[in-house]
Design an enzyme around this catalytic site. Structure first.
Site, short mmCIF file in Angstrom:
data_model
loop_
_atom_site.label_atom_id
_atom_site.label_comp_id
_atom_site.label_asym_id
_atom_site.label_seq_id
_atom_site.Cartn_x
_atom_site.Cartn_y
_atom_site.Cartn_z
N LYS A 67 0.84 -1.21 0.00
CA LYS A 67 0.00 0.00 0.00
C LYS A 67 0.88 1.25 0.00
O LYS A 67 0.60 2.22 -0.71
CB LYS A 67 -0.93 -0.01 1.22
CG LYS A 67 -2.04 -1.06 1.07
CD LYS A 67 -2.83 -1.29 2.35
CE LYS A 67 -3.82 -2.44 2.15
NZ LYS A 67 -4.53 -2.81 3.39
N GLN A 111 -4.51 -1.28 9.63
CA GLN A 111 -4.43 -2.62 9.04
C GLN A 111 -5.04 -3.66 9.99
O GLN A 111 -4.68 -3.73 11.16
CB GLN A 111 -2.95 -2.96 8.74
CG GLN A 111 -2.74 -4.27 8.02
CD GLN A 111 -3.34 -4.29 6.62
OE1 GLN A 111 -3.22 -3.34 5.86
NE2 GLN A 111 -4.01 -5.38 6.29
N ASP A 134 -10.83 3.18 4.14
CA ASP A 134 -11.21 1.77 4.00
C ASP A 134 -12.73 1.61 3.90
O ASP A 134 -13.22 0.55 3.53
CB ASP A 134 -10.71 0.97 5.22
CG ASP A 134 -9.43 0.20 4.92
OD1 ASP A 134 -9.18 -0.10 3.74
OD2 ASP A 134 -8.68 -0.10 5.88
#
Ligand code: NDP
Length: 300
Positions: A67, A111, A134
């Site tokens: 990422k 994460q 997200d």
């Protein structure tokens, strides 16, 4: 030769066409990079993404590295924050509060999974919805459910992009989503509903999964069970999107669908790797740019 459609099932063995996530992700990333460059050329600041990793989970470390690299290539600034595996929930919430206040940070990504001492829902709820790239905050999921989405969860959004790229019209199709997690299955079902498919969601308690799958014009599978879906369950001419990423004993990656069997019946299918995975990262970059464009500085 015309592309097979949902109405014209492939006749030849192995006729399924690949939904190539790698190629499409490159296009999306190039577009994001161009828009970031334009934003900077007009005096704007580069979008900023804060990536928070708690603990040493090897798979999470790999995802985070990918990422961060993708951000760099798109001209997005990334800020990496690492907490050790024993970090308290309070320490993580304090970090999120700081990132929420930081005007350099447009997007915050924590994460998952998180260590057991940390409550995931409390953490996701603390991220300011406008920075929730997200798309896991209840406000963003709720907006998706209500049909006026803002930041959309990256993996389901990536799946919809793949369908669009092949001009697959979901309207009136029967879509079956196998897996009902908050990060993939549920938002995927909502995306398909918004695209006017008729949607069924399967999970561990579902009775007779093969019978359900056999009806699917569009099948999306996200269970984390390697090879769960057998080729003979696939309706001829169906579109098959395999979200699963499972590492086998020999180190290779495989999906939740038996690919070789399924491609003999499907019209379209995603490979694993090279299908949904690259699209998830591309959509994360897109969401970060969107968050930057919509950013309103609110002093906290
Ligand atoms: P979760 O474990 O959170 O959810 C799995 C879902 O699948 C649950 O709803 C579970 O049902 C259901 N399920 C499990 N076994 C069965 C079964 N035998 N029959 C029917 N349903 C079943 O997983 P995630 O959603 O986080 O991830 C799923 C997969 O997708 C994983 O392989 C993951 O690595 C991959 N993934 C890939 C991404 C990408 O970018 N390509 C991004 C995110 C995930 P129940 O609700 O009843 O427990």
């Amino acid at each position: 030769m015309n592309a097979p459609t949902l109405e014209s099932p492939p006749s030849a063995v192995g006729a399924a066409r690949l939904l190539d996530g790698r190629a499409l992700a490159l296009q999306v990333r190039a577009r994001v990079a161009a828009e970031v460059a334009e934003r900077i050329a007009h005096g704007g600041q580069a979008p900023g993404l804060a990536v928070v990793l708690v603990g040493e989970d090897p798979a999470s470390q790999v995802y985070v590295r990918h990422k961060i690299k993708a951000c760099e290539e798109a001209g997005i600034r990334s800020y990496s924050h690492r907490l050790d595996a024993q970090a308290s929930e309070e320490a993580l919430l304090e970090l999120i509060d700081r990132l929420n206040r930081d005007p350099q940070v447009d997007g915050i990504l924590v994460q998952l999974p998180l260590p057991a001492q940390i409550n995931v829902q409390r953490v996701l709820a603390r991220i300011r919805p406008g920075k929730d790239v997200d798309g896991f905050h209840a406000e963003n999921l709720g907006r998706l459910a209500a049909g006026f989405p803002a930041l959309r969860p990256c993996t389901p959004k990536g799946c919809m992009r793949l369908l669009d790229s092949a001009q697959i019209d979901c309207r009136g199709k029967l879509a079956v989503v196998v897996g009902a997690s908050n990060i993939v299955g549920r938002p995927m079902a909502l995306e398909l509903l918004s695209a006017e498919a008729t949607v069924l969601i399967a999970h561990k308690q579902t009775r007779d999964l093969p019978a359900l799958v056999r009806q699917a014009d569009i099948l999306v599978v996200a269970t984390g069970v390697p090879g769960l879906i057998r080729g003979e369950w696939i309706k001829p001419g169906a579109v098959v999107i395999d979200v699963g990423i499972n590492r086998l004993g020999d180190g290779s990656l495989t999906g939740d669908v038996c690919f070789q069997e399924a491609r003999e019946r499907a019209a379209w299918i995603t490979p694993v790797p090279g299908g949904v995975g690259p699209m998830t990262i591309a959509c994360l970059l897109e969401n970060t740019l969107e968050a930057a464009q919509n950013a309103v500085f609110i002093p906290v």
